[in-house]
Design a protein around this motif. Structure first.
Motif, PDB file in Angstrom:
ATOM      1  N   UNK A 421       0.782  -1.234   0.000  1.00  0.00           N
ATOM      2  CA  UNK A 421       0.000   0.000   0.000  1.00  0.00           C
ATOM      3  C   UNK A 421       0.807   1.274   0.000  1.00  0.00           C
ATOM      4  N   UNK A 422       2.129   1.185  -0.088  1.00  0.00           N
ATOM      5  CA  UNK A 422       2.958   2.385  -0.079  1.00  0.00           C
ATOM      6  C   UNK A 422       2.724   3.245  -1.315  1.00  0.00           C
ATOM      7  N   UNK A 423       2.640   4.562  -1.125  1.00  0.00           N
ATOM      8  CA  UNK A 423       2.382   5.494  -2.224  1.00  0.00           C
ATOM      9  C   UNK A 423       3.625   6.336  -2.479  1.00  0.00           C
ATOM     10  N   UNK A 424       4.294   6.077  -3.595  1.00  0.00           N
ATOM     11  CA  UNK A 424       5.426   6.909  -4.009  1.00  0.00           C
ATOM     12  C   UNK A 424       4.894   8.187  -4.641  1.00  0.00           C
ATOM     13  N   UNK A 425       5.605   9.294  -4.419  1.00  0.00           N
ATOM     14  CA  UNK A 425       5.154  10.583  -4.949  1.00  0.00           C
ATOM     15  C   UNK A 425       6.333  11.332  -5.562  1.00  0.00           C
ATOM     16  N   UNK A 426       6.040  11.991  -6.651  1.00  0.00           N
ATOM     17  CA  UNK A 426       6.959  12.955  -7.230  1.00  0.00           C
ATOM     18  C   UNK A 426       6.292  14.323  -7.123  1.00  0.00           C
ATOM     19  N   UNK A 437       1.501  16.847  -8.388  1.00  0.00           N
ATOM     20  CA  UNK A 437       1.991  15.612  -7.775  1.00  0.00           C
ATOM     21  C   UNK A 437       1.606  14.392  -8.601  1.00  0.00           C
ATOM     22  N   UNK A 438       2.603  13.599  -8.945  1.00  0.00           N
ATOM     23  CA  UNK A 438       2.398  12.287  -9.565  1.00  0.00           C
ATOM     24  C   UNK A 438       2.528  11.231  -8.474  1.00  0.00           C
ATOM     25  N   UNK A 439       1.709  10.172  -8.559  1.00  0.00           N
ATOM     26  CA  UNK A 439       1.718   9.122  -7.542  1.00  0.00           C
ATOM     27  C   UNK A 439       1.857   7.758  -8.192  1.00  0.00           C
ATOM     28  N   UNK A 440       2.549   6.865  -7.500  1.00  0.00           N
ATOM     29  CA  UNK A 440       2.599   5.459  -7.907  1.00  0.00           C
ATOM     30  C   UNK A 440       2.299   4.619  -6.676  1.00  0.00           C
ATOM     31  N   UNK A 441       1.265   3.773  -6.745  1.00  0.00           N
ATOM     32  CA  UNK A 441       0.774   3.060  -5.565  1.00  0.00           C
ATOM     33  C   UNK A 441       1.142   1.583  -5.630  1.00  0.00           C
ATOM     34  N   UNK A 442       1.820   1.096  -4.583  1.00  0.00           N
ATOM     35  CA  UNK A 442       2.050  -0.338  -4.440  1.00  0.00           C
ATOM     36  C   UNK A 442       0.729  -1.042  -4.088  1.00  0.00           C
ATOM     37  N   UNK A 443       0.523  -2.266  -4.531  1.00  0.00           N
ATOM     38  CA  UNK A 443      -0.689  -2.997  -4.117  1.00  0.00           C
ATOM     39  C   UNK A 443      -0.722  -3.152  -2.599  1.00  0.00           C
ATOM     40  N   UNK A 444      -1.889  -2.921  -2.002  1.00  0.00           N
ATOM     41  CA  UNK A 444      -1.997  -3.137  -0.563  1.00  0.00           C
ATOM     42  C   UNK A 444      -2.266  -4.607  -0.238  1.00  0.00           C
ATOM     43  N   UNK A 459       8.259  -0.573 -12.929  1.00  0.00           N
ATOM     44  CA  UNK A 459       7.382   0.561 -13.218  1.00  0.00           C
ATOM     45  C   UNK A 459       7.676   1.743 -12.304  1.00  0.00           C
ATOM     46  N   UNK A 460       7.921   1.452 -11.040  1.00  0.00           N
ATOM     47  CA  UNK A 460       8.172   2.520 -10.073  1.00  0.00           C
ATOM     48  C   UNK A 460       9.490   3.239 -10.379  1.00  0.00           C
ATOM     49  N   UNK A 461      10.506   2.489 -10.741  1.00  0.00           N
ATOM     50  CA  UNK A 461      11.793   3.090 -11.086  1.00  0.00           C
ATOM     51  C   UNK A 461      11.653   3.920 -12.362  1.00  0.00           C
ATOM     52  N   UNK A 462      10.939   3.387 -13.356  1.00  0.00           N
ATOM     53  CA  UNK A 462      10.678   4.160 -14.573  1.00  0.00           C
ATOM     54  C   UNK A 462       9.908   5.435 -14.245  1.00  0.00           C
ATOM     55  N   UNK A 463       8.928   5.322 -13.361  1.00  0.00           N
ATOM     56  CA  UNK A 463       8.123   6.467 -12.917  1.00  0.00           C
ATOM     57  C   UNK A 463       9.011   7.552 -12.307  1.00  0.00           C
ATOM     58  N   UNK A 464       9.961   7.149 -11.467  1.00  0.00           N
ATOM     59  CA  UNK A 464      10.863   8.110 -10.834  1.00  0.00           C
ATOM     60  C   UNK A 464      11.732   8.786 -11.882  1.00  0.00           C
ATOM     61  N   UNK A 465      12.313   8.012 -12.812  1.00  0.00           N
ATOM     62  CA  UNK A 465      13.180   8.581 -13.836  1.00  0.00           C
ATOM     63  C   UNK A 465      12.409   9.517 -14.764  1.00  0.00           C
TER      64      UNK A 465
END
Length: 492
Positions: A421-426, A437-444, A459-465
């Motif tokens: 459930x962790x939500x990464x944000x840029x 704000x862009x968000x990428x959500x891990x499955x909870x 996907x998350x690493x691509x999202x960050x880059x």
């Protein structure tokens, strides 16, 4: 709701505001007449059903606020109904963002206070709270670093008021626990390797959930050891572990946390009334709680406690009794939550009847406690469906403020989130005090998290880059509108 206006405005935004703040008008026909006279904006509003009209005029604040005409249309609805809320027209989660934006756009505190009072209709008490919080935030906010969040989506029991990513460890989803831990260890390795190439270092780490201390002693040590082996700790100012449930804790777990550099924990009674806690499906052993608190103090942890005001059937007297008992603990932080009925919680699906409690008396006792403990408010936020339109406030002793809490509430830093459930944000380029704000959500769901780990990490690493360093300039940018959709509530 039927809306007619002589100037094009966001009707959907007006309807959402009306639904929350002026629901009497939802079946009404509302007419807006919007005029500009030199540096003055005038809004005339009338209700067909009420056969009533009013006018709201204010100087053109230019870039000091976002979309002044739209905002004034909403405020005029409150004036039409003679509505007086403590937070005025600010229905958003983060009212402090409004004050910070005014300061960013050239206001001093005196001018900002005047706009909050005369334009947004906020009471002086709430303005004072906002100013105190913002002044502390501005000492600590830091865009040059990122924060790291690790979600453990398991709990001893599921509290009825909870809407977070959490599953009872003894329930059916608990069978995925072992595989979840293995997947988390792998994710820490993958993201740790990525962060070595990232252009920002980590300044705060937070284990949340769920109840992270649900991890067994062996797994707790494995996860913390893996984290320290893979994350550059050189710029980390605080390392927090949400050990909120005493029924998930023992002295050995505290010692493991300390061994691996955790310096802050939350130990959250929510209430000291056993009957209240039973009603919300939360176990509590006072003897163990006191033992854990005593040992945590010995080990030198900075300790936060959470309380929830307005739990089901709890009376004013019972809340005051909890506050009296809390006063005996030498804590560094205190977070006071007002109960919110969240759609994803079991409580939302049950009766939403609210006990009548004496908020003024309770607030008076809270202020006595924080004054005696030499604590001041340092972060605050609001929630939908919160009792009596209150707010959640974090109090702290000087120098013991949670940087992570401030950064998360203000959405100021990028977040790299691992676990369930962790939500990464840029947080993308600031324009006139508004961040996109862009968000990428891990499955909870642990099973989905385990199954899709490799794919999601990529996907998350691509999202960050892809998003690092992006700048959105054009107001009409369609993607920008997606970003601001979540933020407009904070400025109106």
């Amino acid at each position: 709701m039927l809306i007619e206006t002589n100037v094009e405005i966001n009707l959907r935004s007006i309807e959402e505001f009306t639904r929350v703040m002026a629901s009497e008008l939802l079946e009404d026909k509302i007419l807006f007449d919007i005029q500009r006279e030199e540096n003055l904006i005038k809004i005339k509003v009338s209700s067909e059903n009420l056969n009533k009209n009013t006018e709201f005029s204010y100087i053109d604040l230019e870039n000091k606020i976002e979309d002044q005409i739209l905002t004034m249309c909403k405020i005029s609805l409150l004036k039409l109904l003679d509505k007086n809320y403590a937070w005025g027209s600010l229905m958003g989660v983060r009212p402090t963002k409004v004050l910070r934006r005014l300061l960013i756009n050239g206001c001093d505190y005196e001018e900002a206070r005047k706009i909050l009072k005369d334009f947004y209709l906020v009471t002086v008490d709430k303005i004072n709270l906002m100013e105190t919080v913002v002044k502390k935030e501005l000492e600590l906010l830091d865009k040059e670093h990122i924060n790291l969040y690790i979600g453990i989506p398991f709990c001893p029991t599921k509290c009825k008021y909870c809407s977070f990513a959490s599953y009872e460890i003894g329930g059916g989803v608990g069978r995925f626990y072992n595989d979840f831990v293995e997947a988390l260890l792998k994710e820490i390795q993958i993201i740790g390797d990525f962060l070595k190439t990232y252009n920002k270092k980590v300044s705060s780490i937070y284990f949340g959930g769920g109840t992270p201390s649900t991890l067994t002693e062996i797994d707790l040590e494995r996860v913390l050891k893996k984290l320290l082996e893979n994350i550059d700790m050189s710029d980390v100012k605080e390392f927090t572990f949400e050990a909120g449930r005493e029924d998930s804790l023992n002295v050995e777990k505290l010692e493991i946390m300390k061994k691996y550099s955790v310096d802050r924990i939350s130990l959250n009674p929510q209430s000291f009334n056993l009957e209240t806690l039973k009603r919300v499906n939360r176990r509590f052993n006072r003897e163990n709680f006191d033992l854990i608190f005593k040992e945590a103090k010995k080990l030198g942890f900075i300790i936060n406690m959470d309380l929830i005001i307005g739990l089901p059937e709890e009376t004013t007297e019972e809340i005051l009794d909890t506050l009296a008992q809390l006063n005996a603990y030498d804590i560094d932080n205190l977070t006071i939550h007002c109960l919110a009925f969240k759609r994803a919680s079991k409580l939302f699906k049950e009766s939403q009847e609210r006990n009548s409690i004496d908020r003024a008396l309770i607030e008076e006792h809270i202020q006595e406690i924080v004054k005696e403990k030499e604590m001041k408010p340092y972060y605050m936020y609001r929630q939908k469906n919160i009792i009596e339109w209150g707010e959640n406030i974090g109090y702290s002793k000087e120098g013991k403020e949670s940087i992570f809490n401030i950064e998360m509430i203000e959405e100021n830093q990028n977040t790299m989130a691992l676990g369930g459930g962790g939500i990464s944000k840029i947080v993308i380029e600031e324009r006139n005090g508004i961040d996109y704000i862009e968000r990428y959500v891990n499955p909870k769901d642990p099973a989905l998290y385990i199954r899709e780990l490799d794919k999601r990490c990529k996907e998350k690493i691509d999202f960050e880059f892809e998003n690092s360093g992006k700048v959105y300039i054009h107001k009409g940018d369609a993607r920008r509108l997606d970003f601001i959709k979540d933020e407009t509530i904070d400025f109106i």
